[in-house]
Design an enzyme around this catalytic site. Structure first.
Site, PDB file in Angstrom:
ATOM      1  N   LYS A 130      -9.530  -5.789  65.294  1.00 46.45           N
ATOM      2  CA  LYS A 130      -9.875  -4.399  65.633  1.00 46.45           C
ATOM      3  C   LYS A 130      -8.574  -3.673  65.945  1.00 46.45           C
ATOM      4  O   LYS A 130      -7.562  -4.307  66.249  1.00 46.45           O
ATOM      5  CB  LYS A 130     -10.782  -4.364  66.870  1.00 46.45           C
ATOM      6  CG  LYS A 130     -11.607  -3.114  66.974  1.00 46.45           C
ATOM      7  CD  LYS A 130     -12.837  -3.136  66.087  1.00 46.45           C
ATOM      8  CE  LYS A 130     -13.513  -1.785  66.056  1.00 46.45           C
ATOM      9  NZ  LYS A 130     -14.816  -1.849  65.359  1.00 46.45           N
ATOM     10  N   ASP A 170     -14.112   3.327  62.385  1.00 40.59           N
ATOM     11  CA  ASP A 170     -14.911   3.139  63.607  1.00 40.59           C
ATOM     12  C   ASP A 170     -14.979   4.530  64.234  1.00 40.59           C
ATOM     13  O   ASP A 170     -14.804   5.534  63.523  1.00 40.59           O
ATOM     14  CB  ASP A 170     -14.237   2.103  64.537  1.00 40.59           C
ATOM     15  CG  ASP A 170     -15.147   1.679  65.697  1.00 40.59           C
ATOM     16  OD1 ASP A 170     -16.105   0.922  65.457  1.00 40.59           O
ATOM     17  OD2 ASP A 170     -14.926   2.125  66.844  1.00 40.59           O
TER      18      ASP A 170
HETATM   19  P1  NDP Z   1     -18.373   8.308  65.101  1.00 48.91           P
HETATM   20  O1  NDP Z   1     -17.030   8.685  65.572  1.00 48.91           O
HETATM   21  O2  NDP Z   1     -18.816   8.705  63.750  1.00 48.91           O
HETATM   22  O3  NDP Z   1     -19.478   8.818  66.144  1.00 48.91           O
HETATM   23  C1  NDP Z   1     -19.443   8.437  67.481  1.00 48.91           C
HETATM   24  C2  NDP Z   1     -20.548   9.161  68.222  1.00 48.91           C
HETATM   25  O4  NDP Z   1     -20.639   8.632  69.538  1.00 48.91           O
HETATM   26  C3  NDP Z   1     -20.281  10.640  68.372  1.00 48.91           C
HETATM   27  O5  NDP Z   1     -21.497  11.319  68.429  1.00 48.91           O
HETATM   28  C4  NDP Z   1     -19.554  10.692  69.730  1.00 48.91           C
HETATM   29  O6  NDP Z   1     -19.630  11.934  70.391  1.00 48.91           O
HETATM   30  C5  NDP Z   1     -20.328   9.653  70.496  1.00 48.91           C
HETATM   31  N1  NDP Z   1     -19.460   9.102  71.558  1.00 48.91           N
HETATM   32  C6  NDP Z   1     -18.254   8.525  71.412  1.00 48.91           C
HETATM   33  N2  NDP Z   1     -17.738   8.182  72.598  1.00 48.91           N
HETATM   34  C7  NDP Z   1     -18.643   8.556  73.506  1.00 48.91           C
HETATM   35  C8  NDP Z   1     -18.698   8.458  74.901  1.00 48.91           C
HETATM   36  N3  NDP Z   1     -17.702   7.903  75.619  1.00 48.91           N
HETATM   37  N4  NDP Z   1     -19.803   8.930  75.510  1.00 48.91           N
HETATM   38  C9  NDP Z   1     -20.827   9.464  74.799  1.00 48.91           C
HETATM   39  N5  NDP Z   1     -20.826   9.590  73.464  1.00 48.91           N
HETATM   40  C10 NDP Z   1     -19.754   9.135  72.826  1.00 48.91           C
HETATM   41  O7  NDP Z   1     -18.443   6.713  65.276  1.00 48.91           O
HETATM   42  P2  NDP Z   1     -19.432   5.690  64.587  1.00 48.91           P
HETATM   43  O8  NDP Z   1     -20.771   6.303  64.408  1.00 48.91           O
HETATM   44  O9  NDP Z   1     -18.731   5.106  63.445  1.00 48.91           O
HETATM   45  O10 NDP Z   1     -19.489   4.542  65.716  1.00 48.91           O
HETATM   46  C11 NDP Z   1     -20.460   4.550  66.759  1.00 48.91           C
HETATM   47  C12 NDP Z   1     -20.551   3.162  67.361  1.00 48.91           C
HETATM   48  O11 NDP Z   1     -20.956   2.231  66.350  1.00 48.91           O
HETATM   49  C13 NDP Z   1     -19.265   2.593  67.943  1.00 48.91           C
HETATM   50  O12 NDP Z   1     -19.567   1.768  69.044  1.00 48.91           O
HETATM   51  C14 NDP Z   1     -18.735   1.735  66.813  1.00 48.91           C
HETATM   52  O13 NDP Z   1     -17.872   0.703  67.288  1.00 48.91           O
HETATM   53  C15 NDP Z   1     -20.030   1.154  66.281  1.00 48.91           C
HETATM   54  N6  NDP Z   1     -19.978   0.651  64.918  1.00 48.91           N
HETATM   55  C16 NDP Z   1     -19.585   1.458  63.880  1.00 48.91           C
HETATM   56  C17 NDP Z   1     -19.567   0.961  62.604  1.00 48.91           C
HETATM   57  C18 NDP Z   1     -19.256   1.834  61.421  1.00 48.91           C
HETATM   58  O14 NDP Z   1     -19.410   1.338  60.304  1.00 48.91           O
HETATM   59  N7  NDP Z   1     -18.857   3.076  61.597  1.00 48.91           N
HETATM   60  C19 NDP Z   1     -19.880  -0.447  62.333  1.00 48.91           C
HETATM   61  C20 NDP Z   1     -20.379  -1.176  63.471  1.00 48.91           C
HETATM   62  C21 NDP Z   1     -20.385  -0.633  64.712  1.00 48.91           C
HETATM   63  P3  NDP Z   1     -18.320  12.867  70.491  1.00 48.91           P
HETATM   64  O15 NDP Z   1     -18.219  13.526  69.150  1.00 48.91           O
HETATM   65  O16 NDP Z   1     -18.618  13.806  71.590  1.00 48.91           O
HETATM   66  O17 NDP Z   1     -17.163  11.952  70.801  1.00 48.91           O
END
Ligand code: NDP
Length: 448
Positions: A130, A170
């Site tokens: 990571k 991510d």
């Molecule tokens: P994105 O950046 O596309 O979206 C993240 C979302 O989560 C946004 O809506 C963001 O809001 C919100 N968010 C982030 N940090 C916080 C926080 N501290 N408190 C509240 N909301 C928060 O990321 P992904 O959708 O790609 O990833 C989401 C999760 O899924 C992560 O945990 C990631 O590790 C996991 N994941 C992702 C994969 C992928 O293929 N993308 C694969 C497997 C797991 P804001 O815009 O306000 O920050």
């Protein structure tokens, strides 16, 4: 407090605690795995004899570097970049890059550690890694993001390669950022290889990679509901947190399966739309305009916006899918979900439920799918992108989607069967940890 009895595992955990002070997320992830694998370690003394657990909990390599870049006003800024190459027993390092101000060694190490078991569960040959930076892409221009990504890759390129370590996206890293990084890698190394996944279709990307984590999550949930409760997604009311890549495509697939998703959120607040989230509006705000979720309520009549992201778990639902970030559901939120009649919770994000939250779900008979199993669809499809790059082929949407679905169903069964075999039937947290662990541990034993 760690709830294990094995003296060996207790001493390993004490060492991990001593060596990683001030890293609560990493310790949380290690604790959960050690608790789960205790019956396996007791049954197989060869793991202790060969120091497998000590080796598994210490990253093979941790890289920490500075990322200087200039903003649009010409001012010099410096962020911290990281890559942890956690374990390469079953394949080249593989895992996403996160750009978020909260990124620090503890977060990167917890994610790299989790990734090792997740990648193993997919059945593909990928080790765990990571990386990322505390750079915040929010509010930055495209040119600033590009200069940051180029500087980040200028250093990272020394440590990665298509047979060594293959990063992906991510939080904060989507197609735009992968593109800037890929371009910089190609420029410096003078080679066009599949060194990153999540690439644009015209540069060796795979169909379904964008949808993969969200779609995979729903394939897993559908199988879990059917096998463990003789139920399906059809007609269910679903709450989802987040509004990024995972949340958007989980919402889409839940709709395909006949369920209604009524929430979306970001780090400022959440919206409730009793008519079902309008995906076209959500995609426009988040994927095109990169706006805030509060915009949704201004555009969709009948929907409401509430400040504060935690409130999303007070909304009544049958199924809850956390898809934002780590530790979003604590014991109290879990209890509220239970009191409101939730029947299943499946993690789209990594480690969104605290240990107290997991305990509440398991005690109350809620079906609970841990992220390292239920969100593995993203990395699995990255693995399929690597296969296509190696063969210089591009598969159709239907081909990749069918492979993804099969992988997710297999992950469910691997986790379910391992839990049953080791005396913790129906506990998918333990089952996923055990199944993921066994493949990696046996490869380590074999390699000496
Ligand atoms: P994105 O950046 O596309 O979206 C993240 C979302 O989560 C946004 O809506 C963001 O809001 C919100 N968010 C982030 N940090 C916080 C926080 N501290 N408190 C509240 N909301 C928060 O990321 P992904 O959708 O790609 O990833 C989401 C999760 O899924 C992560 O945990 C990631 O590790 C996991 N994941 C992702 C994969 C992928 O293929 N993308 C694969 C497997 C797991 P804001 O815009 O306000 O920050």
């Amino acid at each position: 407090m760690i709830s294990i009895t094995s003296t060996y595992l207790k001493s390993v955990y004490a060492t991990v605690e001593r060596r990683n002070p001030g890293e609560p997320e990493f310790l949380q992830a290690v604790r959960e795995v050690l608790e789960s694998i205790e019956p396996v370690v007791i049954k197989h003394p060869e793991y202790e004899k060969n120091g497998i657990i000590e080796r598994l909990t210490e990253p093979e390599r941790f890289i920490h570097f500075s990322v200087p870049w200039t903003d649009d006003k010409g001012a010099m800024r410096v962020n911290r970049g990281y890559r942890v190459q956690f374990n390469s027993a079953i394949g080249p390092y593989k895992g996403g890059l996160r750009l978020h101000p909260s990124v620090c060694p503890s977060i990167i190490k917890f994610l790299g550690f989790e990734q090792t078991f997740k990648n193993s569960l997919t059945g593909l040959s990928m080790g765990g890694a990571k990386g990322g930076s505390d750079f915040d892409p929010k509010g930055k221009s495209d040119a600033e993001v590009m200069r940051f990504c180029q500087s980040f890759m200028t250093e990272l390129q020394r440590y990665i390669g298509s047979w060594t370590d293959i990063p992906a996206g991510d939080i904060g890293v989507g197609g735009r950022e992968i593109g800037f990084m890929f371009g910089q890698y190609k420029r410096i190394r003078n080679e066009f290889t599949g060194v990153l996944t999540g690439k644009h279709l015209a540069s060796g990307g795979s169909l379904v990679r964008t949808e993969a984590t969200g779609y995979g999550l729903l394939y897993f949930v559908e199988e879990m509901l059917e096998r463990m409760k003789n139920e399906s997604m059809k007609g269910k009311t679903v709450t989802i947190s987040g509004s990024g890549n995972v949340a958007i495509y989980a919402t889409e697939k839940a709709g395909h399966l006949g369920a209604k998703v009524i929430t979306a959120s970001d780090s400022n607040g959440y919206v409730v739309d009793k008519n079902g989230i309008d995906l076209a509006v959500l995609k426009q705000i988040k994927e095109v305009e990169r706006g805030r979720i509060s915009e949704y309520a201004k555009r969709v009549p009948g929907s409401e916006y509430h400040e504060g992201w935690e409130g999303v778990w007070t909304v009544k639902c049958n199924i809850a899918l956390p898809c934002a970030t780590q530790n979003e559901i604590d014991g109290k939120s879990a209890q509220t979900l239970v009191d409101n009649g939730v029947i299943a919770v499946a993690e789209g994000s990594n480690m969104p439920t605290t240990p107290e939250g997991i305990e509440v779900f398991l005690k109350n008979g809620v079906l609970f799918a841990p992220g390292k199993a239920s969100n593995a669809g993203g990395v699995a499809t990255s693995g399929l992108e690597m296969c296509q790059n190696s063969q210089r082929e591009s598969w159709t949407f239907e081909e990749v989607d069918a492979k993804l679905k099969k992988i997710m169903i297999d992950i469910f069964h691997r986790s379910y069967d391992a839990a049953e075999k080791y005396g913790v039937k129906d506990n998918l947290v333990a089952g996923a940890n055990i199944a993921g662990f066994l493949k990696v541990a046996n490869a380590m034993l074999w390699q000496g």
